[in-house]
Design a protein around this motif. Sequence first.
Motif, PDB file in Angstrom:
ATOM      1  N   UNK A   1       1.204  -1.011  -0.246  1.00 59.72           N
ATOM      2  CA  UNK A   1       0.190   0.033  -0.163  1.00 59.72           C
ATOM      3  C   UNK A   1       1.076   1.428   0.320  1.00 59.72           C
ATOM      4  N   UNK A   2       2.389   1.564   0.313  1.00 56.73           N
ATOM      5  CA  UNK A   2       3.242   2.175   0.445  1.00 56.73           C
ATOM      6  C   UNK A   2       3.430   2.771  -1.243  1.00 56.73           C
ATOM      7  N   UNK A   3       3.263   2.367  -2.035  1.00 61.50           N
ATOM      8  CA  UNK A   3       3.440   2.023  -3.740  1.00 61.50           C
ATOM      9  C   UNK A   3       2.223   2.382  -4.423  1.00 61.50           C
ATOM     10  N   UNK A   4       0.660   2.227  -3.167  1.00 60.24           N
ATOM     11  CA  UNK A   4      -0.429   2.622  -4.305  1.00 60.24           C
ATOM     12  C   UNK A   4       0.194   4.146  -4.330  1.00 60.24           C
ATOM     13  N   UNK A   5      -1.135   4.415  -5.437  1.00 61.23           N
ATOM     14  CA  UNK A   5      -1.378   5.526  -6.392  1.00 61.23           C
ATOM     15  C   UNK A   5      -1.812   6.548  -5.486  1.00 61.23           C
ATOM     16  N   UNK A   6      -2.104   8.011  -5.330  1.00 65.13           N
ATOM     17  CA  UNK A   6      -2.775   8.217  -3.973  1.00 65.13           C
ATOM     18  C   UNK A   6      -3.956   8.472  -4.693  1.00 65.13           C
ATOM     19  N   UNK A   7      -4.221   8.501  -5.603  1.00 61.39           N
ATOM     20  CA  UNK A   7      -5.369   8.742  -6.772  1.00 61.39           C
ATOM     21  C   UNK A   7      -5.869   7.918  -7.755  1.00 61.39           C
ATOM     22  N   UNK A   8      -7.375   7.678  -7.712  1.00 57.17           N
ATOM     23  CA  UNK A   8      -7.864   6.506  -8.090  1.00 57.17           C
ATOM     24  C   UNK A   8      -8.512   6.570  -9.517  1.00 57.17           C
ATOM     25  N   UNK A   9      -8.533   6.320 -10.451  1.00 56.04           N
ATOM     26  CA  UNK A   9      -9.500   6.826 -11.655  1.00 56.04           C
ATOM     27  C   UNK A   9     -11.000   6.334 -11.286  1.00 56.04           C
ATOM     28  N   UNK A  10     -11.796   6.265 -11.859  1.00 53.84           N
ATOM     29  CA  UNK A  10     -13.584   6.624 -11.926  1.00 53.84           C
ATOM     30  C   UNK A  10     -13.475   4.716 -12.276  1.00 53.84           C
ATOM     31  N   UNK A  11     -12.664   4.150 -13.077  1.00 55.80           N
ATOM     32  CA  UNK A  11     -12.766   2.647 -13.124  1.00 55.80           C
ATOM     33  C   UNK A  11     -12.443   2.223 -12.239  1.00 55.80           C
ATOM     34  N   UNK A  12     -11.134   2.824 -11.558  1.00 48.06           N
ATOM     35  CA  UNK A  12     -10.030   1.747 -11.062  1.00 48.06           C
ATOM     36  C   UNK A  12     -11.146   1.424  -9.416  1.00 48.06           C
ATOM     37  N   UNK A  13     -11.456   3.012  -9.068  1.00 49.24           N
ATOM     38  CA  UNK A  13     -12.670   2.992  -8.296  1.00 49.24           C
ATOM     39  C   UNK A  13     -14.188   2.260  -8.028  1.00 49.24           C
ATOM     40  N   UNK A  14     -14.636   1.975  -9.196  1.00 48.15           N
ATOM     41  CA  UNK A  14     -15.232   0.824  -9.371  1.00 48.15           C
ATOM     42  C   UNK A  14     -14.950  -0.371  -9.292  1.00 48.15           C
ATOM     43  N   UNK A  15     -14.403  -0.532  -9.269  1.00 53.97           N
ATOM     44  CA  UNK A  15     -13.531  -2.890  -9.870  1.00 53.97           C
ATOM     45  C   UNK A  15     -13.125  -2.034  -8.112  1.00 53.97           C
ATOM     46  N   UNK A  16     -12.951  -1.498  -7.634  1.00 58.98           N
ATOM     47  CA  UNK A  16     -12.217  -1.853  -6.167  1.00 58.98           C
ATOM     48  C   UNK A  16     -13.206  -1.644  -5.161  1.00 58.98           C
TER      49      UNK A  16
ATOM     50  N   UNK B   1     -11.567  12.417 -14.126  1.00 60.35           N
ATOM     51  CA  UNK B   1     -12.177  12.769 -12.162  1.00 60.35           C
ATOM     52  C   UNK B   1     -10.334  11.690 -12.194  1.00 60.35           C
ATOM     53  N   UNK B   2     -10.258  11.885 -10.914  1.00 56.14           N
ATOM     54  CA  UNK B   2      -9.498  11.713  -9.969  1.00 56.14           C
ATOM     55  C   UNK B   2      -9.794  11.424  -8.754  1.00 56.14           C
ATOM     56  N   UNK B   3     -10.027  10.258  -7.848  1.00 58.41           N
ATOM     57  CA  UNK B   3     -10.533  10.521  -6.546  1.00 58.41           C
ATOM     58  C   UNK B   3      -9.119   9.585  -5.371  1.00 58.41           C
ATOM     59  N   UNK B   4      -9.410  10.561  -3.798  1.00 61.37           N
ATOM     60  CA  UNK B   4      -8.022   9.950  -3.074  1.00 61.37           C
ATOM     61  C   UNK B   4      -8.646   9.152  -3.321  1.00 61.37           C
ATOM     62  N   UNK B   5      -8.260   8.290  -2.361  1.00 63.67           N
ATOM     63  CA  UNK B   5      -8.108   6.749  -2.190  1.00 63.67           C
ATOM     64  C   UNK B   5      -8.847   6.646  -0.566  1.00 63.67           C
ATOM     65  N   UNK B   6      -9.119   7.738  -0.309  1.00 68.07           N
ATOM     66  CA  UNK B   6      -9.420   7.511   0.788  1.00 68.07           C
ATOM     67  C   UNK B   6     -11.262   7.383   0.095  1.00 68.07           C
ATOM     68  N   UNK B   7     -11.332   7.814  -0.847  1.00 71.35           N
ATOM     69  CA  UNK B   7     -12.623   7.733  -1.244  1.00 71.35           C
ATOM     70  C   UNK B   7     -13.555   6.131  -1.266  1.00 71.35           C
ATOM     71  N   UNK B   8     -12.172   4.772  -1.159  1.00 67.28           N
ATOM     72  CA  UNK B   8     -13.048   3.731  -0.919  1.00 67.28           C
ATOM     73  C   UNK B   8     -13.578   3.719  -0.022  1.00 67.28           C
ATOM     74  N   UNK B   9     -13.034   4.021   1.411  1.00 62.08           N
ATOM     75  CA  UNK B   9     -13.618   4.430   2.976  1.00 62.08           C
ATOM     76  C   UNK B   9     -14.993   4.593   2.548  1.00 62.08           C
ATOM     77  N   UNK B  10     -15.566   5.926   1.821  1.00 62.92           N
ATOM     78  CA  UNK B  10     -16.185   6.868   2.453  1.00 62.92           C
ATOM     79  C   UNK B  10     -17.076   6.056   1.169  1.00 62.92           C
ATOM     80  N   UNK B  11     -17.071   5.706   0.744  1.00 61.99           N
ATOM     81  CA  UNK B  11     -18.046   4.083  -0.240  1.00 61.99           C
ATOM     82  C   UNK B  11     -18.296   3.632   0.504  1.00 61.99           C
ATOM     83  N   UNK B  12     -16.958   2.143   1.401  1.00 61.53           N
ATOM     84  CA  UNK B  12     -18.034   1.390   2.272  1.00 61.53           C
ATOM     85  C   UNK B  12     -18.889   2.012   3.017  1.00 61.53           C
TER      86      UNK B  12
END
Length: 151
Positions: free
Chosen positions: A4-19, A46-57
């Motif tokens: 996770x330390x090498x993970x990009x800080x932002x996600x595309x909408x497609x990546x966010x959707x998949x994750x 669109x670029x989403x901050x990684x924390x958006x995954x938690x917000x969606x959860x």
Amino acid sequence: MPDSSSAAPELTIGELSRRSGVPASALRFYERQGLIHSRRTSGNQRRYHRTTLRRIAFLRASQSVGMPLSVIGEVLGFLPEDTAPTREMWATASECWTKEINARIAKMERMRDRFTECIGCGCLSFDVCALVNPDDELASRGPGPRRLLQP
């Protein structure tokens, strides 16, 4: 698998959707409602901050217990845009929603207990309504299922 330390800080909408398991169309809807946020690239992507995954959860878990998006949005509104909900926030939200959840439970119990008699709409479409709602007396109390709406 990268750590996770090498993970990009932002996600595309497609990546966010998949994750997240949420369709891109729903993500765009959530964004229009102010529940999640993105920044736009120079190419207007669109670029989403990684924390958006938690917000969606948090959002999906809240929806699964019947919370309307407007109420969820009020809680998420207390967080800065790129901050993930915490365990403490979930506990606080749960406490705040107890009244709402109890009201929903009471409404469902009324429905269970009264539905077979009459939904109380005053329509007189069921034979039993003539006994439960003679002369359409519930109509004077307003539209809709009066017996279910009252506590």
